[in-house]
Design a protein around this motif. Structure first.
Motif, PDB file in Angstrom:
ATOM      1  N   ASP A 142       0.715  -1.155  -0.040  1.00  0.00           N
ATOM      2  CA  ASP A 142      -0.012   0.130   0.043  1.00  0.00           C
ATOM      3  C   ASP A 142       0.862   1.400   0.004  1.00  0.00           C
ATOM      4  OD1 ASP A 142       0.832  -0.118   2.658  1.00  0.00           O
ATOM      5  OD2 ASP A 142      -1.110   0.496   3.394  1.00  0.00           O
ATOM      6  N   TYR A 146      -0.660   2.124  -3.546  1.00  0.00           N
ATOM      7  CA  TYR A 146      -1.834   2.973  -3.165  1.00  0.00           C
ATOM      8  C   TYR A 146      -1.453   4.454  -2.932  1.00  0.00           C
ATOM      9  CZ  TYR A 146      -6.138   4.161  -0.314  1.00  0.00           C
ATOM     10  OH  TYR A 146      -7.163   4.608   0.261  1.00  0.00           O
ATOM     11  N   PHE A 147      -0.477   4.663  -2.099  1.00  0.00           N
ATOM     12  CA  PHE A 147       0.087   5.777  -1.757  1.00  0.00           C
ATOM     13  C   PHE A 147       0.970   6.558  -2.486  1.00  0.00           C
ATOM     14  CE2 PHE A 147      -1.791   4.152   2.412  1.00  0.00           C
ATOM     15  CZ  PHE A 147      -2.405   5.515   2.816  1.00  0.00           C
ATOM     16  N   GLY A 172      -3.759   2.043   3.559  1.00  0.00           N
ATOM     17  CA  GLY A 172      -4.507   1.708   2.159  1.00  0.00           C
ATOM     18  C   GLY A 172      -5.024   0.206   2.091  1.00  0.00           C
ATOM     19  N   THR A 176      -8.925  -0.987   0.750  1.00  0.00           N
ATOM     20  CA  THR A 176      -8.923  -1.949  -0.581  1.00  0.00           C
ATOM     21  C   THR A 176      -9.817  -3.124  -0.238  1.00  0.00           C
ATOM     22  OG1 THR A 176      -6.684  -1.020  -1.364  1.00  0.00           O
ATOM     23  CG2 THR A 176      -7.356  -3.067  -2.077  1.00  0.00           C
ATOM     24  N   LEU A 204      -4.602  -2.024  -5.439  1.00  0.00           N
ATOM     25  CA  LEU A 204      -4.096  -0.929  -4.576  1.00  0.00           C
ATOM     26  C   LEU A 204      -4.114   0.149  -5.316  1.00  0.00           C
ATOM     27  CD1 LEU A 204      -1.427  -2.932  -2.806  1.00  0.00           C
ATOM     28  CD2 LEU A 204      -3.328  -2.229  -1.886  1.00  0.00           C
ATOM     29  N   ASN A 207      -7.630   1.860  -5.843  1.00  0.00           N
ATOM     30  CA  ASN A 207      -8.211   2.281  -4.626  1.00  0.00           C
ATOM     31  C   ASN A 207      -7.418   3.467  -4.246  1.00  0.00           C
ATOM     32  OD1 ASN A 207     -10.229   0.206  -3.343  1.00  0.00           O
ATOM     33  ND2 ASN A 207      -8.852  -1.111  -4.623  1.00  0.00           N
ATOM     34  N   GLY A 208      -6.268   3.664  -4.551  1.00  0.00           N
ATOM     35  CA  GLY A 208      -5.520   4.581  -4.138  1.00  0.00           C
ATOM     36  C   GLY A 208      -6.105   6.037  -4.963  1.00  0.00           C
TER      37      GLY A 208
END
Length: 407
Positions: A142, A146-147, A172, A176, A204, A207-208
Motif C-alpha cells: 500500500d 496505493y499511496f 491503504g 482496499t 491497490l 483504490n489509491g
C-alpha cells in the motif's frame, strides 16, 4: 441466522488487503478457511515484529485481520497440495487471493481451471497495479501502489521541497479490503439471479486513485495542483490546527466562514482583532491568513483542547481534538459507533476493530481468536470429505501440517 451462513470462503492470500476482505465476510457468518504455507505460515504473522511498526509482545498484526478463521496449513508448491485446494474449491463459494499473477497457475490458483470445475465460484483477486497492462505483474504494497503511485503521498507534502512522509501502517490495505468485499458481495448477488459465479478484481492503485479522486479529477480537468501549505502559512486560518494549553492539537474546519465568523469572534474573545482591517472581511482574512494564524496561536494556548471543543461544538462548529492512537483505543464514542467491539481471546486485548458498517437487525459474529498455523487442518479436511487415511497420508507426505487433531 447470519447473513452469510452456509457461505464457504477460501482465504488463499497473504498480508492484509485480501485477507481483510475475508475477515469482513467472517464477521457476517461466512465460514472462512485460511490456507497458508506449512511452517511460518502467512507473512502477516510477522508484521508486528517489523522494526517500523508499534512494538508489542502481542501479535496484534495477526489477531486483528485473522479473526474467526479456520487454519489449514497446505503446501501449494506440490501437486498433492494443489489437488487438495481444488477439492476444497469445488464446493466453495468464494476464493480470495493476492498471490502474484505470474505464480497463480504454478500453485493451483488458475481462475479458469477453478471456475471451470465450479461455475458458481466467485474468484476474488487483489493486485498492486491491475490485471492487465505493462505493469500488471509488478508487486506492490500500500505504501508504493496505493499511496506513492496514486499521488496521495505527493499531495500531503507541505511544499515542493518537503520530503514525503511514510503513510500510516496498512492505511491503504483496509480500504482496499472493503472494496474487494463489495465486489464479492455484488458477485454473490448476481449469482443469486443467474446461478453463475464471477471473477472480480481490484488493485491497490485503483483504490489509491479513488481515495485521491477529487485531486486526480482536478488534474484530469487541467487544474493547477498546489501543495498543502505549512500550518503557519495556510490558505485559511479558520481551517487549521492549533496547539492548546494542554499541549494537544485542535482541528477546526470552518467551511461557512462568512456566516460563522461573528460566532467565532465571540467564542475566541477577539473582538478587537476582528476590527483589524486585515481581518475584517473574508477576502482580507484569506490574504492575511498567516498573520491571523499567528494571532490565533496565542489565543488557543489559553485553554485546553477539550475546553475549546466544548465551546465550539455548543455553537454548531465542526471541530475535533486531534486524537492519538491511545485516545482512539479508549474512545467511548468509538465503542458506541461499533468501530471498536468486545472480542474473545484476541491476543493482548479485550477489544478489537470491527468491520466499518452495520446492518439493522443483523448481529455480527463475536470476534474469535485468530488461528495458529494449521490449527484446524484435520477438521477442515474431514468436513470436506477427506477420509482419515487421506489426512494421515497428506500429513505424512508433508502436504498438510499444523496442530494434530485430538482423539
Amino acid at each position: 441466522m447470519t447473513v452469510f451462513h452456509g457461505i464457504k470462503v477460501l482465504d488463499v492470500a497473504s498480508y492484509i488487503a485480501a485477507p481483510a476482505a475475508a475477515t469482513i465476510l467472517s464477521d457476517f457468518g461466512a465460514e472462512v478457511i485460511k490456507i497458508e504455507p506449512p511452517g511460518a505460515g502467512d507473512g502477516q504473522r510477522l508484521l508486528s515484529s517489523l522494526p517500523n511498526v508499534p512494538q508489542s509482545v502481542h501479535n496484534y498484526g495477526w489477531s486483528f485481520p485473522s479473526r474467526n478463521k479456520k487454519g489449514l496449513a497446505l503446501d501449494l508448491k506440490t501437486e498433492e497440495g494443489q489437488a487438495v485446494l481444488h477439492r476444497l474449491a469445488a464446493s466453495a463459494d468464494v476464493l480470495i487471493t493476492n498471490y502474484p499473477l505470474a505464480v497463480r497457475s504454478r500453485i493451483g490458483l488458475d481462475p479458469g481451471v477453478l471456475r471451470s470445475a465450479n461455475p458458481r465460484l466467485v474468484y476474488a483477486s487483489v493486485t498492486g497495479y491491475g490485471e492487465t497492462g505493462p505493469e500488471a505483474h509488478r508487486l506492490g504494497f500500500d505504501a508504493t501502489a496505493y499511496f506513492a503511485r496514486s499521488g496521495l503521498t505527493d499531495i500531503t507534502r507541505a511544499d515542493a521541497d518537503a520530503a514525503p512522509v511514510a503513510p500510516a501502517l496498512a492505511a491503504g490495505d483496509h480500504p482496499t479490503a472493503s472494496t474487494l468485499f463489495g465486489a464479492i458481495v455484488t458477485a454473490l448477488f448476481r449469482r443469486e439471479r443467474t446461478g453463475e459465479g464471477a471473477y472480480v478484481s481490484t488493485s491497490l492503485l485503483a483504490n489509491g486513485i479513488w481515495a485521491n479522486g477529487t485531486v486526480v479529477q482536478a488534474a484530469l480537468c487541467g487544474a493547477e495542483i498546489r501543495y498543502r501549505q505549512p500550518r503557519e502559512q495556510p490558505r485559511s486560518a479558520l481551517s487549521n490546527f492549533y496547539l492548546c494549553a494542554d499541549e494537544r492539537w485542535f482541528s477546526i474546519a470552518m467551511v461557512a466562514e462568512e456566516r460563522l465568523w461573528p460566532a467565532f469572534v465571540s467564542i475566541m474573545g477577539i473582538h478587537d482583532l476582528a476590527l483589524d482591517a486585515r481581518f475584517a472581511a473574508l477576502a482580507q482574512r484569506r490574504t492575511n491568513a498567516a498573520a491571523l494564524t499567528l494571532e490565533l496561536d496565542s489565543v488557543f494556548l489559553q485553554r485546553t483542547a477539550q475546553d475549546w471543543q466544548q465551546r465550539f461544538e455548543s455553537a454548531g462548529f465542526t471541530v475535533s481534538v486531534v486524537s492519538r492512537p491511545i485516545d482512539v483505543a479508549n474512545d467511548v464514542q468509538a465503542r458506541h459507533a461499533c468501530a471498536i467491539v468486545p472480542a474473545a481471546g484476541v491476543d493482548g486485548a479485550d477489544f478489537t476493530i470491527d468491520s466499518p458498517f452495520q446492518i439493522d437487525g443483523v448481529t455480527k459474529c463475536k470476534p474469535q481468536r485468530a488461528p495458529e498455523v494449521g490449527e484446524h487442518s484435520d477438521a477442515v479436511l474431514a468436513a470436506n470429505g477427506f477420509s482419515t487415511d487421506e489426512i494421515v497420508r497428506l500429513r505424512r507426505d508433508g502436504v498438510v501440517a499444523g496442530m494434530q487433531a485430538q482423539p
